[in-house]
Design a protein around this motif. Structure first.
Motif, PDB file in Angstrom:
ATOM      1  N   VAL A 191      22.961  10.622 -20.047  1.00  0.00           N
ATOM      2  CA  VAL A 191      22.615  10.521 -18.629  1.00  0.00           C
ATOM      3  C   VAL A 191      22.881   9.098 -18.150  1.00  0.00           C
ATOM      4  O   VAL A 191      23.152   8.193 -18.942  1.00  0.00           O
ATOM      5  CB  VAL A 191      21.133  10.899 -18.372  1.00  0.00           C
ATOM      6  N   ALA A 192      22.780   8.891 -16.847  1.00  0.00           N
ATOM      7  CA  ALA A 192      23.157   7.613 -16.248  1.00  0.00           C
ATOM      8  C   ALA A 192      22.349   6.442 -16.788  1.00  0.00           C
ATOM      9  O   ALA A 192      22.869   5.313 -16.905  1.00  0.00           O
ATOM     10  CB  ALA A 192      23.022   7.690 -14.724  1.00  0.00           C
ATOM     11  N   SER A 193      21.080   6.663 -17.139  1.00  0.00           N
ATOM     12  CA  SER A 193      20.249   5.561 -17.624  1.00  0.00           C
ATOM     13  C   SER A 193      20.768   4.962 -18.923  1.00  0.00           C
ATOM     14  O   SER A 193      20.456   3.813 -19.251  1.00  0.00           O
ATOM     15  CB  SER A 193      18.805   6.030 -17.810  1.00  0.00           C
ATOM     16  N   GLU A 194      21.579   5.703 -19.672  1.00  0.00           N
ATOM     17  CA  GLU A 194      22.093   5.166 -20.932  1.00  0.00           C
ATOM     18  C   GLU A 194      23.113   4.052 -20.711  1.00  0.00           C
ATOM     19  O   GLU A 194      23.406   3.280 -21.628  1.00  0.00           O
ATOM     20  CB  GLU A 194      22.671   6.284 -21.796  1.00  0.00           C
ATOM     21  N   PHE A 195      23.636   3.948 -19.513  1.00  0.00           N
ATOM     22  CA  PHE A 195      24.530   2.832 -19.207  1.00  0.00           C
ATOM     23  C   PHE A 195      23.777   1.502 -19.193  1.00  0.00           C
ATOM     24  O   PHE A 195      24.390   0.439 -19.151  1.00  0.00           O
ATOM     25  CB  PHE A 195      25.229   3.044 -17.868  1.00  0.00           C
ATOM     26  N   GLU A 196      22.458   1.559 -19.236  1.00  0.00           N
ATOM     27  CA  GLU A 196      21.653   0.348 -19.301  1.00  0.00           C
ATOM     28  C   GLU A 196      21.561  -0.195 -20.723  1.00  0.00           C
ATOM     29  O   GLU A 196      21.039  -1.294 -20.936  1.00  0.00           O
ATOM     30  CB  GLU A 196      20.249   0.629 -18.759  1.00  0.00           C
ATOM     31  N   VAL A 197      22.072   0.547 -21.697  1.00  0.00           N
ATOM     32  CA  VAL A 197      22.120   0.088 -23.087  1.00  0.00           C
ATOM     33  C   VAL A 197      23.390  -0.752 -23.251  1.00  0.00           C
ATOM     34  O   VAL A 197      24.499  -0.221 -23.167  1.00  0.00           O
ATOM     35  CB  VAL A 197      22.122   1.271 -24.070  1.00  0.00           C
ATOM     36  N   PRO A 198      23.264  -2.055 -23.457  1.00  0.00           N
ATOM     37  CA  PRO A 198      24.440  -2.935 -23.412  1.00  0.00           C
ATOM     38  C   PRO A 198      25.616  -2.518 -24.294  1.00  0.00           C
ATOM     39  O   PRO A 198      26.759  -2.488 -23.796  1.00  0.00           O
ATOM     40  CB  PRO A 198      23.868  -4.303 -23.810  1.00  0.00           C
ATOM     41  N   PRO A 199      25.424  -2.186 -25.581  1.00  0.00           N
ATOM     42  CA  PRO A 199      26.612  -1.839 -26.371  1.00  0.00           C
ATOM     43  C   PRO A 199      27.282  -0.556 -25.909  1.00  0.00           C
ATOM     44  O   PRO A 199      28.513  -0.448 -25.960  1.00  0.00           O
ATOM     45  CB  PRO A 199      26.075  -1.723 -27.807  1.00  0.00           C
ATOM     46  N   MET A 200      26.498   0.421 -25.442  1.00  0.00           N
ATOM     47  CA  MET A 200      27.100   1.649 -24.938  1.00  0.00           C
ATOM     48  C   MET A 200      28.011   1.344 -23.762  1.00  0.00           C
ATOM     49  O   MET A 200      29.163   1.789 -23.693  1.00  0.00           O
ATOM     50  CB  MET A 200      26.008   2.641 -24.520  1.00  0.00           C
ATOM     51  N   ARG A 201      27.489   0.579 -22.814  1.00  0.00           N
ATOM     52  CA  ARG A 201      28.248   0.256 -21.606  1.00  0.00           C
ATOM     53  C   ARG A 201      29.488  -0.578 -21.923  1.00  0.00           C
ATOM     54  O   ARG A 201      30.573  -0.321 -21.398  1.00  0.00           O
ATOM     55  CB  ARG A 201      27.342  -0.502 -20.632  1.00  0.00           C
ATOM     56  N   GLU A 202      29.328  -1.564 -22.814  1.00  0.00           N
ATOM     57  CA  GLU A 202      30.443  -2.465 -23.119  1.00  0.00           C
ATOM     58  C   GLU A 202      31.553  -1.748 -23.876  1.00  0.00           C
ATOM     59  O   GLU A 202      32.735  -1.980 -23.621  1.00  0.00           O
ATOM     60  CB  GLU A 202      29.939  -3.669 -23.915  1.00  0.00           C
ATOM     61  N   ILE A 203      31.183  -0.872 -24.799  1.00  0.00           N
ATOM     62  CA  ILE A 203      32.196  -0.104 -25.525  1.00  0.00           C
ATOM     63  C   ILE A 203      33.006   0.757 -24.562  1.00  0.00           C
ATOM     64  O   ILE A 203      34.237   0.804 -24.643  1.00  0.00           O
ATOM     65  CB  ILE A 203      31.533   0.759 -26.617  1.00  0.00           C
ATOM     66  N   LEU A 204      32.322   1.416 -23.638  1.00  0.00           N
ATOM     67  CA  LEU A 204      33.046   2.252 -22.680  1.00  0.00           C
ATOM     68  C   LEU A 204      33.911   1.402 -21.761  1.00  0.00           C
ATOM     69  O   LEU A 204      35.072   1.744 -21.499  1.00  0.00           O
ATOM     70  CB  LEU A 204      32.065   3.090 -21.861  1.00  0.00           C
ATOM     71  N   ARG A 205      33.384   0.293 -21.283  1.00  0.00           N
ATOM     72  CA  ARG A 205      34.152  -0.588 -20.397  1.00  0.00           C
ATOM     73  C   ARG A 205      35.443  -1.034 -21.083  1.00  0.00           C
ATOM     74  O   ARG A 205      36.547  -0.919 -20.528  1.00  0.00           O
ATOM     75  CB  ARG A 205      33.320  -1.809 -20.005  1.00  0.00           C
TER      76      ARG A 205
END
Length: 213
Positions: A191-205
């Motif tokens: 869900v959208a709140s998981e983008f607040e987890v830094p490694p998850m967001r950075e890996i996807l970016r």
């Protein structure tokens, strides 16, 4: 200026619109011109072959033959494809040609939302550089995967929720080629709140930027 198309829809439990807004803002911050559509009809537009990146966020759902054919040809021709979790890895379950392009298909998440570890297996890769293995709480995706994938991170199942898979090591993050196109996938991001987890967001970016290169 690079251009990206985000197509969102499908099962609402994955918050596709909210996640499309997060991913769109992420790409705009990297200088992309972002187009967002909420129908698979967007895939039938011949102009998608001129894009730098396509991001599907469409869990389950259906896609018409001509829409899929044009999407496949766009990626084969060099358009990047990137995505995450069910939005890309559990879209269009009845289309093996789509799964061949993605490099995998979700089949289960034993225990539903649980704590598990993401193990970085390629710390030398630019997508994973500086990111150590990390704990994560979400659905731990069990997937059917293509052996030709270049796997960047994995997870190990402990058998608590399905004893016959105890010790199974499953890819979490991978990249691959499909024709001339670069394909990136991460199973993280329920869900959208998981983008607040830094490694998850950075890996996807980083993965999306690699796919669009």
């Amino acid at each position: 200026m690079k251009e990206a198309l985000i197509v969102w829809g499908g099962w609402s439990g994955h918050e596709p619109k909210e996640c499309a807004d997060v991913v769109g803002a992420m790409l705009e911050a990297e200088g992309f011109k972002v187009f967002k559509e909420n129908t698979t009809e967007a895939f039938a537009d011949p102009s998608i072959r001129d894009l730098s990146l396509i991001v599907p966020i469409i869990t389950m759902a259906k896609i018409e033959k001509e829409e899929l054919s044009n999407l496949l040809e766009a990626v084969k021709g060099g358009v990047g494809l990137g995505g995450y979790h069910g939005g890309m890895g559990d879209a269009f379950r009845d289309q093996p040609d789509y799964q061949f392009m993605v490099g995998g298909q979700w089949v289960a998440h034993p225990g539903n939302i649980i704590d598990y570890t993401v193990d970085v297996t390629r710390p030398d890769d630019p997508v994973m550089e500086g990111i150590p293995s990390f704990p994560y709480r979400s659905e731990q995706y069990y997937m059917h995967v293509d052996p030709s994938n270049e796997v960047l991170a994995t997870t190990r199942f402990n058998g608590d929720h399905a004893e016959w898979i105890d010790g199974t090591v499953m890819p979490v993050v991978w990249k691959r080629r499909f024709g001339k196109g670069r394909v990136f996938y991460s199973s993280l991001g329920h869900v959208a709140s998981e983008f607040e987890v830094p490694p998850m967001r950075e890996i996807l970016r980083r993965g999306l930027l690699w796919a669009a290169a």
